[in-house]
Design an enzyme around this catalytic site. Structure first.
Site, PDB file in Angstrom:
ATOM      1  N   HIS A 256       0.818  -1.215   0.000  1.00 39.79           N
ATOM      2  CA  HIS A 256       0.000   0.000   0.000  1.00 39.79           C
ATOM      3  C   HIS A 256       0.851   1.264   0.000  1.00 39.79           C
ATOM      4  CE1 HIS A 256      -2.126  -3.272   2.220  1.00 39.79           C
ATOM      5  NE2 HIS A 256      -3.027  -3.023   1.296  1.00 39.79           N
TER       6      HIS A 256
HETATM    7  S1  FES Z   1       1.619  -0.386   3.323  1.00 43.26           S
HETATM    8 FE1  FES Z   1       0.048  -1.777   3.806  1.00 43.26          FE
HETATM    9  S2  FES Z   1       1.125  -3.537   4.465  1.00 43.26           S
HETATM   10 FE2  FES Z   1       2.688  -2.075   4.064  1.00 43.26          FE
END
Ligand code: FES
Length: 202
Positions: free
Chosen positions: A159
């Site tokens: 993410h």
């Molecule tokens: S940014 Fe979501 S698990 Fe690393």
């Protein structure tokens, strides 16, 4: 007792480790905690696999190289930081969510700006504090895919969370905390033990 470690100096996620033998001694059974494997072990071996400290030879890690080992079923990174990296870290503070690691997890003795016992050796659990992916080691400055402001650090591909080379999370990403620092201590300049705090009996 077998020695084994997982190491490379290239970005890899936790499903894609390159393996090489390194000087890891001790409860290296912890490297691959799997139920069928555990079930076949003697009781003392099971105890080691589930939580015993792991001794690591850090003498061969080159500046800029990241060694990966496993402890309690988690990837642990040991990064040899260069003088250039160390001198650049303080300049990032304004971009970080918790530059002094006041809300992050580390042994009290390691709650300093560099997040390390020895400045050139950074030890961290390689698990993103958002939802548990393993970030990539991206030490290069301003690569095209991460942008001109990327100072080198750890990038989570799940993410997009970003951490500097002290495991400190940048502002504006999903991860809420800096990367966790596990307890560890030095036996000598060349060897550390993951899973024991400083002052623990050798
Ligand atoms: S940014 Fe979501 S698990 Fe690393």
């Amino acid at each position: 007792m077998s020695d084994e470690a997982v190491s490379d100096d290239v970005d890899e996620n936790k499903r894609n480790f390159l393996t090489k033998t390194a000087g890891v001694v001790g409860a290296i059974g912890a490297a691959y905690v799997a139920v069928p494997f555990i079930a076949s072990m003697e009781p003392s071996e099971k105890a080691q696999a589930l939580g015993a400290p792991v001794e690591v030879d850090i003498s061969t890690i080159q500046p800029g190289e990241l060694l990966r080992v496993m402890w309690r079923g988690k990837p642990v990174w040991i990064l040899k930081r260069t003088p250039e990296v160390l001198s650049a870290l303080p300049s990032l503070d304004d971009q970080l969510r918790d530059p002094l690691s006041k809300e992050s997890d580390q042994p009290a003795s390691i709650q300093n700006e560099l997040r390390a016992i020895r400045p050139d050796v950074f030890v961290a659990i390689g698990i993103c504090t958002h939802l548990g992916c393993s970030p990539l080691y991206r030490p290069e400055v301003a690569p095209p895919d991460l942008g001109k402001n990327w100072p080198g650090g750890f990038f989570c591909p799940c993410h997009g969370s970003r951490f500097d080379l002290a495991g400190r999370v940048f502002k504006g990403v999903p991860a809420p905390k800096n990367l966790e620092i596990p307890p560890h201590r030095y036996i000598s300049d060349a060897r550390i033990v993951i899973g024991e705090s400083e002052g623990a009996k050798a």
